[in-house]
Design a protein around this motif. Sequence first.
Motif, PDB file in Angstrom:
ATOM      1  N   GLY A   1       0.809  -1.199   0.000  1.00 20.04           N
ATOM      2  CA  GLY A   1       0.000   0.000   0.000  1.00 20.04           C
ATOM      3  C   GLY A   1       0.853   1.264   0.000  1.00 20.04           C
ATOM      4  N   ARG A   2       0.355   2.300  -0.664  1.00 21.33           N
ATOM      5  CA  ARG A   2       1.021   3.596  -0.695  1.00 21.33           C
ATOM      6  C   ARG A   2      -0.020   4.691  -0.506  1.00 21.33           C
ATOM      7  N   PHE A   3       0.441   5.823   0.005  1.00 18.54           N
ATOM      8  CA  PHE A   3      -0.456   6.955   0.266  1.00 18.54           C
ATOM      9  C   PHE A   3       0.040   8.162  -0.516  1.00 18.54           C
ATOM     10  N   GLU A   4      -0.882   8.843  -1.202  1.00 21.34           N
ATOM     11  CA  GLU A   4      -0.518   9.976  -2.045  1.00 21.34           C
ATOM     12  C   GLU A   4      -1.404  11.177  -1.748  1.00 21.34           C
ATOM     13  N   ILE A   5      -0.815  12.370  -1.815  1.00 20.77           N
ATOM     14  CA  ILE A   5      -1.565  13.609  -1.731  1.00 20.77           C
ATOM     15  C   ILE A   5      -1.311  14.405  -3.016  1.00 20.77           C
ATOM     16  N   GLY A   6      -2.320  15.136  -3.470  1.00 23.07           N
ATOM     17  CA  GLY A   6      -2.165  15.885  -4.713  1.00 23.07           C
ATOM     18  C   GLY A   6      -3.044  17.112  -4.738  1.00 23.07           C
ATOM     19  N   ALA A   7      -2.694  18.060  -5.598  1.00 29.42           N
ATOM     20  CA  ALA A   7      -3.474  19.280  -5.768  1.00 29.42           C
ATOM     21  C   ALA A   7      -3.411  19.713  -7.223  1.00 29.42           C
ATOM     22  N   ARG A   8      -4.465  20.389  -7.657  1.00 24.17           N
ATOM     23  CA  ARG A   8      -4.547  20.827  -9.050  1.00 24.17           C
ATOM     24  C   ARG A   8      -5.350  22.125  -9.117  1.00 24.17           C
ATOM     25  N   VAL A   9      -4.905  23.050  -9.970  1.00 19.70           N
ATOM     26  CA  VAL A   9      -5.654  24.275 -10.260  1.00 19.70           C
ATOM     27  C   VAL A   9      -5.770  24.400 -11.775  1.00 19.70           C
ATOM     28  N   GLU A  10      -6.902  24.958 -12.226  1.00 17.68           N
ATOM     29  CA  GLU A  10      -7.113  25.079 -13.659  1.00 17.68           C
ATOM     30  C   GLU A  10      -8.134  26.164 -13.959  1.00 17.68           C
ATOM     31  N   GLU A  11      -8.074  26.666 -15.187  1.00 21.74           N
ATOM     32  CA  GLU A  11      -9.033  27.666 -15.646  1.00 21.74           C
ATOM     33  C   GLU A  11      -9.282  27.458 -17.138  1.00 21.74           C
ATOM     34  N   ILE A  12     -10.547  27.580 -17.548  1.00 17.76           N
ATOM     35  CA  ILE A  12     -10.926  27.428 -18.944  1.00 17.76           C
ATOM     36  C   ILE A  12     -11.799  28.607 -19.340  1.00 17.76           C
ATOM     37  N   ASP A  13     -11.373  29.317 -20.385  1.00 18.50           N
ATOM     38  CA  ASP A  13     -12.151  30.412 -20.959  1.00 18.50           C
ATOM     39  C   ASP A  13     -12.591  29.950 -22.342  1.00 18.50           C
ATOM     40  N   ARG A  14     -13.848  29.591 -22.504  1.00 14.90           N
ATOM     41  CA  ARG A  14     -14.297  28.946 -23.741  1.00 14.90           C
ATOM     42  C   ARG A  14     -14.542  29.916 -24.891  1.00 14.90           C
ATOM     43  N   ASN A  15     -14.798  31.184 -24.573  1.00 12.37           N
ATOM     44  CA  ASN A  15     -15.061  32.152 -25.637  1.00 12.37           C
ATOM     45  C   ASN A  15     -14.798  33.547 -25.076  1.00 12.37           C
TER      46      ASN A  15
ATOM     47  N   ALA B   1     -26.609  32.133 -16.872  1.00 12.19           N
ATOM     48  CA  ALA B   1     -25.689  31.381 -16.024  1.00 12.19           C
ATOM     49  C   ALA B   1     -25.907  29.886 -16.211  1.00 12.19           C
ATOM     50  N   GLY B   2     -24.812  29.119 -16.226  1.00 14.16           N
ATOM     51  CA  GLY B   2     -24.902  27.677 -16.439  1.00 14.16           C
ATOM     52  C   GLY B   2     -24.833  27.266 -17.891  1.00 14.16           C
ATOM     53  N   ASP B   3     -24.633  28.216 -18.786  1.00 16.73           N
ATOM     54  CA  ASP B   3     -24.505  27.901 -20.200  1.00 16.73           C
ATOM     55  C   ASP B   3     -23.272  27.025 -20.433  1.00 16.73           C
ATOM     56  N   PRO B   4     -23.344  26.056 -21.371  1.00 16.95           N
ATOM     57  CA  PRO B   4     -22.184  25.187 -21.628  1.00 16.95           C
ATOM     58  C   PRO B   4     -20.919  25.936 -22.025  1.00 16.95           C
ATOM     59  N   ASN B   5     -21.044  27.140 -22.556  1.00 15.64           N
ATOM     60  CA  ASN B   5     -19.871  27.923 -22.961  1.00 15.64           C
ATOM     61  C   ASN B   5     -19.338  28.816 -21.853  1.00 15.64           C
ATOM     62  N   GLN B   6     -19.837  28.654 -20.646  1.00 15.45           N
ATOM     63  CA  GLN B   6     -19.392  29.496 -19.545  1.00 15.45           C
ATOM     64  C   GLN B   6     -17.962  29.149 -19.125  1.00 15.45           C
ATOM     65  N   SER B   7     -17.194  30.167 -18.758  1.00 10.98           N
ATOM     66  CA  SER B   7     -15.823  29.945 -18.290  1.00 10.98           C
ATOM     67  C   SER B   7     -15.846  29.368 -16.884  1.00 10.98           C
ATOM     68  N   VAL B   8     -14.795  28.599 -16.550  1.00 16.35           N
ATOM     69  CA  VAL B   8     -14.760  27.934 -15.244  1.00 16.35           C
ATOM     70  C   VAL B   8     -13.346  27.990 -14.663  1.00 16.35           C
ATOM     71  N   THR B   9     -13.286  27.936 -13.332  1.00 15.32           N
ATOM     72  CA  THR B   9     -12.034  27.738 -12.618  1.00 15.32           C
ATOM     73  C   THR B   9     -12.249  26.627 -11.596  1.00 15.32           C
ATOM     74  N   ALA B  10     -11.178  25.909 -11.270  1.00 12.27           N
ATOM     75  CA  ALA B  10     -11.290  24.810 -10.312  1.00 12.27           C
ATOM     76  C   ALA B  10      -9.999  24.667  -9.528  1.00 12.27           C
ATOM     77  N   ALA B  11     -10.147  24.377  -8.245  1.00  9.89           N
ATOM     78  CA  ALA B  11      -9.015  24.038  -7.382  1.00  9.89           C
ATOM     79  C   ALA B  11      -9.375  22.741  -6.668  1.00  9.89           C
ATOM     80  N   THR B  12      -8.526  21.736  -6.810  1.00 11.34           N
ATOM     81  CA  THR B  12      -8.847  20.396  -6.331  1.00 11.34           C
ATOM     82  C   THR B  12      -7.745  19.866  -5.425  1.00 11.34           C
ATOM     83  N   GLY B  13      -8.148  19.236  -4.339  1.00 14.90           N
ATOM     84  CA  GLY B  13      -7.223  18.514  -3.463  1.00 14.90           C
ATOM     85  C   GLY B  13      -7.637  17.048  -3.404  1.00 14.90           C
TER      86      GLY B  13
END
Length: 202
Positions: free
Chosen positions: A119-133, A141-153
């Motif tokens: 067994g092994r244990f891992e920690i990770g993090a990620r940040v991202e941003e998408i500007d579709r148009n 609001a909620g349109d499929p072409n809406q821009s998004v940002t995300a921060a994940t642990g």
Amino acid sequence: MDAVALERATSMVTKPPLPGSSSGVTCVASPSTSNAKRSPGGAGHNRLTRGDFKEIVQYRGIDLTGAYKGLSGSIEYLEVLHDFDGSDPTTLSVPFKANGWSAQLAYVLPIKLPPFKRGRFEIGARVEEIDRNDTFPIPTAGDPNQSVTAATGVVTYYLREHGMKVALAFEHFTEKEDLTVGLQNATYDNDQVILQLTYRLD
């Protein structure tokens, strides 16, 4: 559960680094063209008729990856340029650009855990941003072409390497857009907690 969101949120734990090191650089710059006729229903036709236009799409991007022992990371950027030759009466054939970037870092602790010290244990993090148009505002609001940002642990426990693992991820996900067509602020949070159990038969 959104399968795309699950894959994105747990992407940094899909392939943990093994002892040793590696690194890589990839650059992309590939123009492509497509001929299409658009109808109000969204149907596409390859055959040229009155009102057809040529859409020219260019992809430009770069990604850097590296790993050393238990530490791994990557950063990437991609932009897609849309240009038009001719006009389409059902749409605004105005050039626009979409772009996005992401960066992630993960670390596998150098401790052998049960069962059988596999067994092994891992920690990770990620940040991202998408500007579709970057040209046209979204209708609502909620349109499929809406821009998004995300921060994940993410924390992951590998019971049998990739054959059996459990991952728990928290994602702070923001649907962002300064203004809609109706001049309304369209920014809102869409956070989620994801628990993923993977078991492979092979």
